[in-house]
Each structure stands twice: as structure tokens, then as C-alpha cells.
Motif scaffolding. Structure first.
Motif, PDB file in Angstrom:
ATOM      1  N   LEU A   1      40.438  43.497  41.286  1.00 37.60           N
ATOM      2  CA  LEU A   1      40.076  42.652  40.144  1.00 37.60           C
ATOM      3  C   LEU A   1      39.501  41.348  40.688  1.00 37.60           C
ATOM      4  O   LEU A   1      40.148  40.681  41.500  1.00 37.60           O
ATOM      5  CB  LEU A   1      41.309  42.361  39.279  1.00 37.60           C
ATOM      6  CG  LEU A   1      42.060  43.570  38.728  1.00 37.60           C
ATOM      7  CD1 LEU A   1      43.368  43.130  38.078  1.00 37.60           C
ATOM      8  CD2 LEU A   1      41.199  44.329  37.722  1.00 37.60           C
ATOM      9  N   VAL A   2      38.325  40.992  40.229  1.00 36.84           N
ATOM     10  CA  VAL A   2      37.665  39.788  40.716  1.00 36.84           C
ATOM     11  C   VAL A   2      37.470  38.823  39.551  1.00 36.84           C
ATOM     12  O   VAL A   2      36.763  39.139  38.583  1.00 36.84           O
ATOM     13  CB  VAL A   2      36.310  40.107  41.361  1.00 36.84           C
ATOM     14  CG1 VAL A   2      35.642  38.827  41.847  1.00 36.84           C
ATOM     15  CG2 VAL A   2      36.488  41.095  42.515  1.00 36.84           C
ATOM     16  N   GLU A   3      38.125  37.650  39.659  1.00 35.22           N
ATOM     17  CA  GLU A   3      38.026  36.642  38.606  1.00 35.22           C
ATOM     18  C   GLU A   3      36.967  35.604  38.954  1.00 35.22           C
ATOM     19  O   GLU A   3      36.675  35.362  40.131  1.00 35.22           O
ATOM     20  CB  GLU A   3      39.357  35.908  38.404  1.00 35.22           C
ATOM     21  CG  GLU A   3      40.551  36.786  38.109  1.00 35.22           C
ATOM     22  CD  GLU A   3      41.531  36.833  39.252  1.00 35.22           C
ATOM     23  OE1 GLU A   3      42.739  36.966  39.010  1.00 35.22           O
ATOM     24  OE2 GLU A   3      41.070  36.730  40.407  1.00 35.22           O
ATOM     25  N   SER A   4      36.471  34.963  37.923  1.00 33.10           N
ATOM     26  CA  SER A   4      35.554  33.832  38.100  1.00 33.10           C
ATOM     27  C   SER A   4      35.617  32.972  36.846  1.00 33.10           C
ATOM     28  O   SER A   4      36.164  33.400  35.823  1.00 33.10           O
ATOM     29  CB  SER A   4      34.124  34.315  38.358  1.00 33.10           C
ATOM     30  OG  SER A   4      33.653  35.083  37.269  1.00 33.10           O
ATOM     31  N   GLY A   5      35.067  31.761  36.950  1.00 27.01           N
ATOM     32  CA  GLY A   5      34.942  30.918  35.772  1.00 27.01           C
ATOM     33  C   GLY A   5      35.881  29.744  35.703  1.00 27.01           C
ATOM     34  O   GLY A   5      35.811  28.948  34.761  1.00 27.01           O
ATOM     35  N   GLY A   6      36.775  29.612  36.672  1.00 26.00           N
ATOM     36  CA  GLY A   6      37.667  28.461  36.648  1.00 26.00           C
ATOM     37  C   GLY A   6      36.925  27.172  36.968  1.00 26.00           C
ATOM     38  O   GLY A   6      35.736  27.186  37.291  1.00 26.00           O
ATOM     39  N   GLY A   7      37.626  26.062  36.864  1.00 23.41           N
ATOM     40  CA  GLY A   7      37.019  24.779  37.169  1.00 23.41           C
ATOM     41  C   GLY A   7      37.828  23.644  36.588  1.00 23.41           C
ATOM     42  O   GLY A   7      38.974  23.830  36.183  1.00 23.41           O
TER      43      GLY A   7
ATOM     44  N   LEU B   1      36.457  26.464  28.684  1.00 22.03           N
ATOM     45  CA  LEU B   1      36.093  27.252  29.856  1.00 22.03           C
ATOM     46  C   LEU B   1      36.171  28.713  29.477  1.00 22.03           C
ATOM     47  O   LEU B   1      36.952  29.094  28.586  1.00 22.03           O
ATOM     48  CB  LEU B   1      37.039  26.988  31.030  1.00 22.03           C
ATOM     49  CG  LEU B   1      36.889  25.694  31.825  1.00 22.03           C
ATOM     50  CD1 LEU B   1      38.041  25.564  32.823  1.00 22.03           C
ATOM     51  CD2 LEU B   1      35.555  25.626  32.535  1.00 22.03           C
ATOM     52  N   ARG B   2      35.401  29.544  30.168  1.00 17.62           N
ATOM     53  CA  ARG B   2      35.508  30.983  29.981  1.00 17.62           C
ATOM     54  C   ARG B   2      35.741  31.633  31.335  1.00 17.62           C
ATOM     55  O   ARG B   2      34.953  31.468  32.263  1.00 17.62           O
ATOM     56  CB  ARG B   2      34.259  31.568  29.332  1.00 17.62           C
ATOM     57  CG  ARG B   2      34.441  33.043  28.971  1.00 17.62           C
ATOM     58  CD  ARG B   2      33.249  33.621  28.242  1.00 17.62           C
ATOM     59  NE  ARG B   2      32.140  33.916  29.133  1.00 17.62           N
ATOM     60  CZ  ARG B   2      31.126  34.719  28.804  1.00 17.62           C
ATOM     61  NH1 ARG B   2      31.095  35.289  27.614  1.00 17.62           N
ATOM     62  NH2 ARG B   2      30.146  34.916  29.665  1.00 17.62           N
ATOM     63  N   LEU B   3      36.824  32.380  31.418  1.00 17.79           N
ATOM     64  CA  LEU B   3      37.156  33.134  32.616  1.00 17.79           C
ATOM     65  C   LEU B   3      36.649  34.571  32.477  1.00 17.79           C
ATOM     66  O   LEU B   3      36.644  35.127  31.375  1.00 17.79           O
ATOM     67  CB  LEU B   3      38.658  33.148  32.861  1.00 17.79           C
ATOM     68  CG  LEU B   3      39.371  31.793  32.917  1.00 17.79           C
ATOM     69  CD1 LEU B   3      40.849  32.000  33.228  1.00 17.79           C
ATOM     70  CD2 LEU B   3      38.720  30.878  33.918  1.00 17.79           C
ATOM     71  N   SER B   4      36.247  35.140  33.595  1.00 14.72           N
ATOM     72  CA  SER B   4      35.792  36.529  33.621  1.00 14.72           C
ATOM     73  C   SER B   4      36.567  37.299  34.677  1.00 14.72           C
ATOM     74  O   SER B   4      36.970  36.737  35.700  1.00 14.72           O
ATOM     75  CB  SER B   4      34.295  36.595  33.946  1.00 14.72           C
ATOM     76  OG  SER B   4      33.528  35.921  32.984  1.00 14.72           O
ATOM     77  N   CYS B   5      36.755  38.571  34.420  1.00 15.24           N
ATOM     78  CA  CYS B   5      37.445  39.447  35.371  1.00 15.24           C
ATOM     79  C   CYS B   5      36.737  40.792  35.368  1.00 15.24           C
ATOM     80  O   CYS B   5      36.546  41.406  34.313  1.00 15.24           O
ATOM     81  CB  CYS B   5      38.903  39.617  34.976  1.00 15.24           C
ATOM     82  SG  CYS B   5      39.813  40.858  35.944  1.00 15.24           S
ATOM     83  N   VAL B   6      36.343  41.223  36.551  1.00 23.61           N
ATOM     84  CA  VAL B   6      35.648  42.512  36.677  1.00 23.61           C
ATOM     85  C   VAL B   6      36.494  43.454  37.517  1.00 23.61           C
ATOM     86  O   VAL B   6      36.740  43.187  38.700  1.00 23.61           O
ATOM     87  CB  VAL B   6      34.261  42.339  37.318  1.00 23.61           C
ATOM     88  CG1 VAL B   6      33.581  43.702  37.449  1.00 23.61           C
ATOM     89  CG2 VAL B   6      33.408  41.391  36.488  1.00 23.61           C
TER      90      VAL B   6
END
Length: 129
Positions: free
Chosen positions: A4-10, A18-23
Motif C-alpha cells: 500500500l502506497v500513501e501520498s498527499g500528506g503535508g 488535504l486529500r490523502l491517496s492510497c494505491v
């Protein structure tokens, strides 16, 4: 194995979004639960929001009405839209998944006997006042 790879933090000012994504790398079952969990320093990990393969959702009371979990099956992506952010939302956010049928609420509450299954590496969310 499922990665699982997350992105979108900050970092964002209180009241912001904010919007987080997980692929996920793959799905090993047509039935699953996926969700977002967070852990702040010195605190236990808590389930923020979860969704199952039928589209049912479950939210922690502290984020209900502010956060929205969704999935885009065409893009194979799980999202967490976070609005009206507060400093107390500051934490490391993790994406997690259980591949196979599981009670959604127990998954979000981290009460499944088998555990949450797969975890991402986390993405930091910092909300400053």
C-alpha cells in the motif's frame, strides 16, 4: 503480499483541507476492507475512516462530517478527503487493508482477531494554528 502506497500528506493551517491517496499493488479478494488510521506521538493508533468492497463506510466520531473516505475503482485508489482540519488531527496517517470479508467496524476499531492485514508506510499530516 499487498503493498500500500500513501501520498498527499503535508502541513496545512487549521481550517484547511488535504486529500490523502492510497494505491494497493493488487487485490487478492473481491471482498475487502480498506481504511485510514492515524497515530500521534504518545497516543495509540486509531481508526479514522474505513470502507468496504460494498461501499459501506465507518468514521470515527472525531472526524465525522469533516473527513470523507472514498474509492475510485477505475484508478485503483483509496482517498481520504480531510476538510476543516484541526491541530488535533496532526498525526502520521496510515492506509491499511484486509483482503477478504471482515466486519467493517471491527476493522476500523482494530479489533479483528487477525489484525488489519496490510499497512502502508504512512504519510505525515501536520495542522498548525
Amino acid at each position: 503480499q499487498v503493498q500500500l502506497v500513501e501520498s498527499g500528506g503535508g502541513s496545512v493551517q487549521a481550517g484547511g483541507s488535504l486529500r490523502l491517496s492510497c494505491v494497493p499493488s493488487r487485490y487478492t479478494s473481491s471482498s475487502y476492507c480498506m481504511g485510514w488510521f492515524r497515530q500521534a506521538p504518545g497516543k495509540e493508533r486509531e481508526g479514522v475512516a474505513a470502507i468496504d468492497s460494498d461501499g459501506n463506510t465507518s468514521y470515527a466520531e472525531s472526524v465525522s462530517g469533516r473527513f470523507t473516505i472514498s474509492q475510485d475503482n477505475a484508478k485503483n485508489t483509496l482517498y481520504l478527503q480531510m476538510n476543516s482540519l484541526k491541530p488535533e488531527d496532526t498525526a502520521m496517517y496510515y492506509c491499511a487493508a484486509v483482503m477478504g470479508p471482515a466486519p467493517l467496524l471491527l476493522f476500523r476499531l482494530l479489533m479483528l482477531p487477525s489484525g488489519a492485514g496490510y499497512w502502508g508506510q504512512g504519510t505525515q499530516v501536520t495542522v498548525y494554528s
